[in-house]
Write a protein that holds these residues in place. Structure first.
Motif, PDB file in Angstrom:
ATOM      1  N   LEU A  67     -40.130  -0.186 -67.119  1.00  0.00           N
ATOM      2  CA  LEU A  67     -39.289  -1.150 -66.393  1.00  0.00           C
ATOM      3  C   LEU A  67     -39.086  -2.421 -67.226  1.00  0.00           C
ATOM      4  O   LEU A  67     -37.982  -2.957 -67.303  1.00  0.00           O
ATOM      5  CB  LEU A  67     -39.941  -1.514 -65.057  1.00  0.00           C
ATOM      6  CG  LEU A  67     -39.749  -0.496 -63.930  1.00  0.00           C
ATOM      7  CD1 LEU A  67     -40.695  -0.793 -62.777  1.00  0.00           C
ATOM      8  CD2 LEU A  67     -38.299  -0.502 -63.459  1.00  0.00           C
ATOM      9  N   ALA A  68     -40.154  -2.886 -67.857  1.00  0.00           N
ATOM     10  CA  ALA A  68     -40.059  -4.116 -68.661  1.00  0.00           C
ATOM     11  C   ALA A  68     -39.061  -3.903 -69.800  1.00  0.00           C
ATOM     12  O   ALA A  68     -38.198  -4.746 -70.061  1.00  0.00           O
ATOM     13  CB  ALA A  68     -41.431  -4.498 -69.207  1.00  0.00           C
ATOM     14  N   LYS A  69     -39.174  -2.747 -70.454  1.00  0.00           N
ATOM     15  CA  LYS A  69     -38.271  -2.446 -71.585  1.00  0.00           C
ATOM     16  C   LYS A  69     -36.819  -2.384 -71.097  1.00  0.00           C
ATOM     17  O   LYS A  69     -35.918  -2.954 -71.722  1.00  0.00           O
ATOM     18  CB  LYS A  69     -38.677  -1.117 -72.216  1.00  0.00           C
ATOM     19  CG  LYS A  69     -38.161  -0.936 -73.602  1.00  0.00           C
ATOM     20  CD  LYS A  69     -38.806   0.262 -74.276  1.00  0.00           C
ATOM     21  CE  LYS A  69     -38.439   0.272 -75.745  1.00  0.00           C
ATOM     22  NZ  LYS A  69     -39.043   1.358 -76.464  1.00  0.00           N
ATOM     23  N   ALA A  70     -36.620  -1.715 -69.964  1.00  0.00           N
ATOM     24  CA  ALA A  70     -35.255  -1.555 -69.433  1.00  0.00           C
ATOM     25  C   ALA A  70     -34.629  -2.903 -69.077  1.00  0.00           C
ATOM     26  O   ALA A  70     -33.418  -3.058 -69.106  1.00  0.00           O
ATOM     27  CB  ALA A  70     -35.285  -0.645 -68.211  1.00  0.00           C
ATOM     28  N   HIS A  71     -35.473  -3.869 -68.737  1.00  0.00           N
ATOM     29  CA  HIS A  71     -34.946  -5.173 -68.306  1.00  0.00           C
ATOM     30  C   HIS A  71     -35.139  -6.269 -69.346  1.00  0.00           C
ATOM     31  O   HIS A  71     -34.930  -7.449 -69.064  1.00  0.00           O
ATOM     32  CB  HIS A  71     -35.587  -5.571 -66.965  1.00  0.00           C
ATOM     33  CG  HIS A  71     -35.152  -4.664 -65.852  1.00  0.00           C
ATOM     34  ND1 HIS A  71     -35.813  -3.498 -65.532  1.00  0.00           N
ATOM     35  CD2 HIS A  71     -34.083  -4.718 -65.021  1.00  0.00           C
ATOM     36  CE1 HIS A  71     -35.191  -2.887 -64.548  1.00  0.00           C
ATOM     37  NE2 HIS A  71     -34.138  -3.606 -64.213  1.00  0.00           N
ATOM     38  N   GLY A  72     -35.578  -5.881 -70.545  1.00  0.00           N
ATOM     39  CA  GLY A  72     -35.683  -6.837 -71.648  1.00  0.00           C
ATOM     40  C   GLY A  72     -36.784  -7.874 -71.470  1.00  0.00           C
ATOM     41  O   GLY A  72     -36.724  -8.960 -72.052  1.00  0.00           O
ATOM     42  N   ALA A  73     -37.817  -7.529 -70.685  1.00  0.00           N
ATOM     43  CA  ALA A  73     -38.939  -8.473 -70.498  1.00  0.00           C
ATOM     44  C   ALA A  73     -40.068  -8.088 -71.454  1.00  0.00           C
ATOM     45  O   ALA A  73     -40.363  -6.898 -71.610  1.00  0.00           O
ATOM     46  CB  ALA A  73     -39.433  -8.430 -69.057  1.00  0.00           C
ATOM     47  N   PRO A  74     -40.700  -9.062 -72.097  1.00  0.00           N
ATOM     48  CA  PRO A  74     -41.810  -8.701 -72.989  1.00  0.00           C
ATOM     49  C   PRO A  74     -43.002  -8.121 -72.216  1.00  0.00           C
ATOM     50  O   PRO A  74     -43.287  -8.542 -71.103  1.00  0.00           O
ATOM     51  CB  PRO A  74     -42.188 -10.026 -73.659  1.00  0.00           C
ATOM     52  CG  PRO A  74     -41.581 -11.099 -72.832  1.00  0.00           C
ATOM     53  CD  PRO A  74     -40.429 -10.499 -72.081  1.00  0.00           C
ATOM     54  N   PHE A  75     -43.648  -7.155 -72.853  1.00  0.00           N
ATOM     55  CA  PHE A  75     -44.794  -6.460 -72.242  1.00  0.00           C
ATOM     56  C   PHE A  75     -45.997  -6.690 -73.161  1.00  0.00           C
ATOM     57  O   PHE A  75     -46.059  -6.148 -74.263  1.00  0.00           O
ATOM     58  CB  PHE A  75     -44.470  -4.965 -72.119  1.00  0.00           C
ATOM     59  CG  PHE A  75     -45.571  -4.144 -71.512  1.00  0.00           C
ATOM     60  CD1 PHE A  75     -45.594  -3.892 -70.148  1.00  0.00           C
ATOM     61  CD2 PHE A  75     -46.581  -3.613 -72.303  1.00  0.00           C
ATOM     62  CE1 PHE A  75     -46.609  -3.124 -69.580  1.00  0.00           C
ATOM     63  CE2 PHE A  75     -47.604  -2.863 -71.748  1.00  0.00           C
ATOM     64  CZ  PHE A  75     -47.615  -2.607 -70.383  1.00  0.00           C
ATOM     65  N   TYR A  76     -46.927  -7.535 -72.727  1.00  0.00           N
ATOM     66  CA  TYR A  76     -48.079  -7.899 -73.554  1.00  0.00           C
ATOM     67  C   TYR A  76     -49.349  -7.202 -73.063  1.00  0.00           C
ATOM     68  O   TYR A  76     -49.567  -7.062 -71.854  1.00  0.00           O
ATOM     69  CB  TYR A  76     -48.318  -9.418 -73.509  1.00  0.00           C
ATOM     70  CG  TYR A  76     -47.159 -10.226 -74.027  1.00  0.00           C
ATOM     71  CD1 TYR A  76     -46.694 -10.059 -75.331  1.00  0.00           C
ATOM     72  CD2 TYR A  76     -46.520 -11.170 -73.222  1.00  0.00           C
ATOM     73  CE1 TYR A  76     -45.623 -10.802 -75.815  1.00  0.00           C
ATOM     74  CE2 TYR A  76     -45.456 -11.926 -73.697  1.00  0.00           C
ATOM     75  CZ  TYR A  76     -45.006 -11.733 -74.987  1.00  0.00           C
ATOM     76  OH  TYR A  76     -43.952 -12.465 -75.458  1.00  0.00           O
ATOM     77  N   VAL A  77     -50.192  -6.830 -74.027  1.00  0.00           N
ATOM     78  CA  VAL A  77     -51.498  -6.240 -73.715  1.00  0.00           C
ATOM     79  C   VAL A  77     -52.569  -7.186 -74.248  1.00  0.00           C
ATOM     80  O   VAL A  77     -52.501  -7.596 -75.415  1.00  0.00           O
ATOM     81  CB  VAL A  77     -51.642  -4.847 -74.365  1.00  0.00           C
ATOM     82  CG1 VAL A  77     -53.049  -4.297 -74.150  1.00  0.00           C
ATOM     83  CG2 VAL A  77     -50.594  -3.888 -73.805  1.00  0.00           C
TER      84      VAL A  77
END
Ligand code: MRU
Length: 350
Positions: free
Chosen positions: A260-270
């Motif tokens: 979902l984050a990728k599809a909406h251009g939001a960064p995904f941090y671990v």
């Protein structure tokens, strides 16, 4: 049990007993369990009295120290035999959390060297306390490295509980959120409830509320709605095991959030300490995924909420491919692709 800057102590030594807050009954009840044997510690790891990969690592290290104290051995050989048996028993409690095996390796460095049994007992206890102290320091460093990644007023989604309760204190993903909040009190957090064990609803929501960090609890199937409305600026989650190429195992549902984050251009941090990085496996397909009791899905506590006899799947974790991960934040800094190089360098620097 003593409180800390981070409100609650997950685990600590009290004299020769290991005391843990019982995370199964939070937030309705604050209960502490005392452990005198490694078998009791193993049981508490398995039944989720304590959970979260770094906290499991600390509990394992303390469990090994208890095993040494329990052992009546008067020779090195006899003590080593008892410790090997305890290590085997602890190893199988939660297969995905890499910190568990890491903590066993740390303790094995001490007892694999022949020596005086009482000296080994003392050193195992000391090392377990060091592992606890180091874990808090790593979490604080992770928070400091991660905080600048977030824009002012960020609306941040997190999944599961990667907070003080999942570590020795401060937290990894919630450690980052704590550090962001210290600089910018205008942020807010969306907390996924995290079915089936509800770590988000019970633990993350509770931790954030205790600290006055604005938090909105949502069910796991709501995040797509908020992404689509443009109301989630970034995601930060913890991890149970990170493969050499940056593939990330974390609580079931994390992969969905990453898509979902990728599809909406939001960064995904671990956010995770290097003790969660497993360089021995090249990619995420090698990460063992724990399958838990179907009753966690069919029941909430004692209350049945599904038909008797229904088939159930209950994988506790999933793997997010490194392509979906914008950055991995460890105590060594912020790692970007290619993760294989930067994670190996971070581990080497230890
Ligand atoms: O099954 P749990 O509650 O042990 O799972 C915990 C998680 O998935 C956490 O996100 C992970 O361990 C990181 S905790 C700092």
């Amino acid at each position: 049990m003593s409180k800390t800057e981070y409100n609650v102590k997950t685990i600590e030594w009290q004299s020769d007993e290991v005391v843990m807050i019982d995370q199964r009954v939070l937030p309705l009840d604050e209960k502490y369990i005392h452990h005198k044997t490694w078998q009791e510690v193993g049981d508490s790891i398995k039944t989720m009295v304590i959970r979260g990969a770094p906290a499991i690592g600390v509990a394992t290290a303390m469990g090994m120290a208890l095993a040494a104290m329990q052992s009546p051995a008067t020779t090195y050989e006899a003590l080593k035999q008892d410790l090997d048996a305890a290590a085997q028993g602890l190893f199988i409690t939660r297969p995905t959390a890499y910190n568990l095996g890491w903590a066993l390796q740390e303790q094995a460095k001490i007892y694999n060297e022949p020596g005086d049994p009482d000296d080994i007992r003392r050193r195992l206890k000391e090392r377990s306390q060091e592992i606890l102290d180091e874990d808090i320091a790593m979490c604080v460093a992770i928070g400091e490295h991660g905080a600048p990644l977030f824009p002012k007023g960020a609306r941040i989604l997190t999944h599961c509980n990667a907070g003080a309760l999942a570590t020795a204190g401060y937290g990894t993903a919630l450690g980052v959120i704590r550090s962001v909040f210290k600089r910018d009190p205008s942020i807010m957090v969306y907390a996924d409830e995290t079915r089936p064990f509800l770590q988000g609803a019970r633990l993350t929501a509770w931790e954030l509320q205790q600290e006055g960090i604005p938090c909105c609890l949502i069910t796991d199937n709501m995040s797509g709605y908020f992404f689509k409305k443009g109301e989630i600026d970034a995601v930060v989650v913890g991890s149970d095991r990170i493969a050499a190429n940056g593939d990330v195992a974390n609580k079931i549902g994390t992969y969905t959030v990453s898509v979902l984050a990728k599809a909406h251009g939001a960064p995904f941090y671990v956010a995770a300490p290097t003790s969660t990085v497993d360089l021995s496996i090249p990619h995420g397909d090698h990460i063992p995924i724990e399958e838990r009791d179907p009753a966690e899905v069919t029941h909430f506590r004692e209350v049945q909420c599904a038909p008797s006899g229904i088939d159930v799947c209950n994988p506790a974790f999933d793997v997010t491919p490194h392509e979906n991960v914008s950055a991995i934040i460890t105590e060594a800094g912020v790692h970007l692709e290619p993760y294989s190089e930067s994670l190996a360098a971070a581990k080497k620097g230890k």
